[in-house]
Design a protein around this motif. Sequence first.
Motif, PDB file in Angstrom:
ATOM      1  N   ASP A 182      50.199 -19.105  -8.504  1.00  0.00           N
ATOM      2  CA  ASP A 182      50.599 -19.361  -9.888  1.00  0.00           C
ATOM      3  C   ASP A 182      49.409 -19.745 -10.751  1.00  0.00           C
ATOM      4  O   ASP A 182      49.237 -19.238 -11.871  1.00  0.00           O
ATOM      5  N   ARG A 185      46.890 -16.675 -11.020  1.00  0.00           N
ATOM      6  CA  ARG A 185      47.433 -15.546 -11.775  1.00  0.00           C
ATOM      7  C   ARG A 185      47.560 -15.884 -13.258  1.00  0.00           C
ATOM      8  O   ARG A 185      47.122 -15.103 -14.127  1.00  0.00           O
ATOM      9  N   ASN A 186      48.145 -17.019 -13.572  1.00  0.00           N
ATOM     10  CA  ASN A 186      48.356 -17.363 -14.975  1.00  0.00           C
ATOM     11  C   ASN A 186      47.041 -17.658 -15.692  1.00  0.00           C
ATOM     12  O   ASN A 186      46.889 -17.317 -16.869  1.00  0.00           O
ATOM     13  N   LEU A 189      45.420 -14.301 -16.382  1.00  0.00           N
ATOM     14  CA  LEU A 189      46.091 -13.596 -17.467  1.00  0.00           C
ATOM     15  C   LEU A 189      45.693 -14.155 -18.825  1.00  0.00           C
ATOM     16  O   LEU A 189      45.552 -13.415 -19.800  1.00  0.00           O
ATOM     17  N   ARG A 190      45.512 -15.454 -18.893  1.00  0.00           N
ATOM     18  CA  ARG A 190      45.146 -16.079 -20.162  1.00  0.00           C
ATOM     19  C   ARG A 190      43.673 -15.860 -20.490  1.00  0.00           C
ATOM     20  O   ARG A 190      43.307 -15.661 -21.648  1.00  0.00           O
ATOM     21  N   THR A 284      51.899 -23.680 -12.955  1.00  0.00           N
ATOM     22  CA  THR A 284      51.806 -22.734 -14.076  1.00  0.00           C
ATOM     23  C   THR A 284      51.414 -23.443 -15.358  1.00  0.00           C
ATOM     24  O   THR A 284      50.587 -22.952 -16.143  1.00  0.00           O
ATOM     25  N   ASP A 285      51.982 -24.616 -15.591  1.00  0.00           N
ATOM     26  CA  ASP A 285      51.618 -25.409 -16.768  1.00  0.00           C
ATOM     27  C   ASP A 285      50.155 -25.814 -16.717  1.00  0.00           C
ATOM     28  O   ASP A 285      49.477 -25.849 -17.753  1.00  0.00           O
ATOM     29  N   ALA A 287      47.686 -24.084 -15.383  1.00  0.00           N
ATOM     30  CA  ALA A 287      46.894 -22.918 -15.768  1.00  0.00           C
ATOM     31  C   ALA A 287      46.884 -22.734 -17.283  1.00  0.00           C
ATOM     32  O   ALA A 287      45.858 -22.372 -17.877  1.00  0.00           O
ATOM     33  N   LYS A 288      48.026 -22.994 -17.931  1.00  0.00           N
ATOM     34  CA  LYS A 288      48.107 -22.823 -19.378  1.00  0.00           C
ATOM     35  C   LYS A 288      47.308 -23.888 -20.130  1.00  0.00           C
ATOM     36  O   LYS A 288      46.867 -23.645 -21.259  1.00  0.00           O
ATOM     37  N   ASP A 293      44.292 -19.082 -24.161  1.00  0.00           N
ATOM     38  CA  ASP A 293      44.800 -17.720 -24.097  1.00  0.00           C
ATOM     39  C   ASP A 293      43.893 -16.819 -24.927  1.00  0.00           C
ATOM     40  O   ASP A 293      43.672 -17.068 -26.115  1.00  0.00           O
TER      41      ASP A 293
END
Length: 426
Positions: A182, A185-186, A189-190, A284-285, A287-288, A293
């Motif tokens: 997670d 990947r995240n 992507l960002r 996931t949070d 990674a964000k 982004d």
Amino acid sequence: MSQDQPWPGNGTGIAEAPAQRTTLPPTAADTSPENPWPLRLLSEKLKAHIDRVPPTWVEGQIIELNRRNSVTYLTLRDTDAEASFSLVAWGSVMSRLDVPLQPGSRVVAQIKPDLYIKTGRLSMQTRDIRPVGLGDLLARLERLRQALAAEGLFADARKKPLPMLPHRIGLITGRDSDAKKDVMRNASLRWPAVAFEVREVAVQGVSAVAQVMQALAELDAMPEVDVIVIARGGGSLEDLLPFSSEDLVRAVAAAQTPVVSAIGHEADRPLLDEVADLRASTPTDAAKRIVPDVGEELDRIARARALLARSVETMLRHESERLAAMRSRPVLANPQGMLQARADDLQRLSTRAYGCIRAAVDRDRDRIAHLRAQVRALSPQNTLDRGYAVVQVPGGAVLRDPQDAPPGTRLRVRVAAGELAADVVP
């Protein structure tokens, strides 16, 4: 046989030196190949030393449990390290339990070490044993939470800010775990250019704390790592206990690199969430929150460029209007008029100055002429011109009294056209 009694000979002549000893060494450090202790003496001294150890309460997890008649044999393992002890519990101890113990149970036990002299075997006699319930764990964690908070380990002032764009992220997570996938990947992507330094460790069990601390120390020592994420995909309270270890909490507080906690458990927050520089609700949070982004950043750049272009255009338009307004002013529309006005002022002032100077010169010329006439009127020469003469006796004095010039005196007479000499006669 006491220590002061001599050793008996064996009649063979092989151990003549030991047979001649009269006393045994008082301490183990004094023993030697020529003067050893008998084995029973070492057992007795160990027994006496171990008997002085007071009963001790310890905590651990039962990994083996065997009941044999009235005796129960247990293997108790430390919850945070590779250390275990074999315990012996008599039926009277086990009978006090309301619920029978099972392998995997977390317990606290009062144990007393005991040495069996004949075999030299050390055993741990269990005097009392109690299962640790969920309420006990929560109460213990709350006490630890309050103690660490009192030290200031959870204070916002000591938390380090995360870098805006980390070039390399240190990731501590389980082996081939969903949390690892997670986060990577995240984050990719960002921000596709992000790089990871991954350490796969045990995230539950007795070796979890040691492995997480070792991975944290390795990543913290790497200057290229900008932020460290400790991630796990949630779990029960017992599974998350390693992340409330005091040793791990202090290690995170001492780290120089910002640490993000992404344990993913909302109901019972482990202490790692409190001491981390940033707490993420899930991997996931995390990674964000640790990488921006790229799409959002490009949009921000586009909006900023548009805003900058509008600002420049507005500024140019306002300045053009100001220039047009300034050029329309009379001073700029007809600059010769301003110069002509100044020239006329200069000519007028110049004419006035010249007139003042001429008037002053004329007045002074007349005054000088009047003064010259006065001087001439008062001049002795003017008196001579009217027919008068000046008579001087020798020495240059003017003759005013005839008595001052007796007969025979040589006089000097000045008239208007010159002078002449005269003699006084009787």
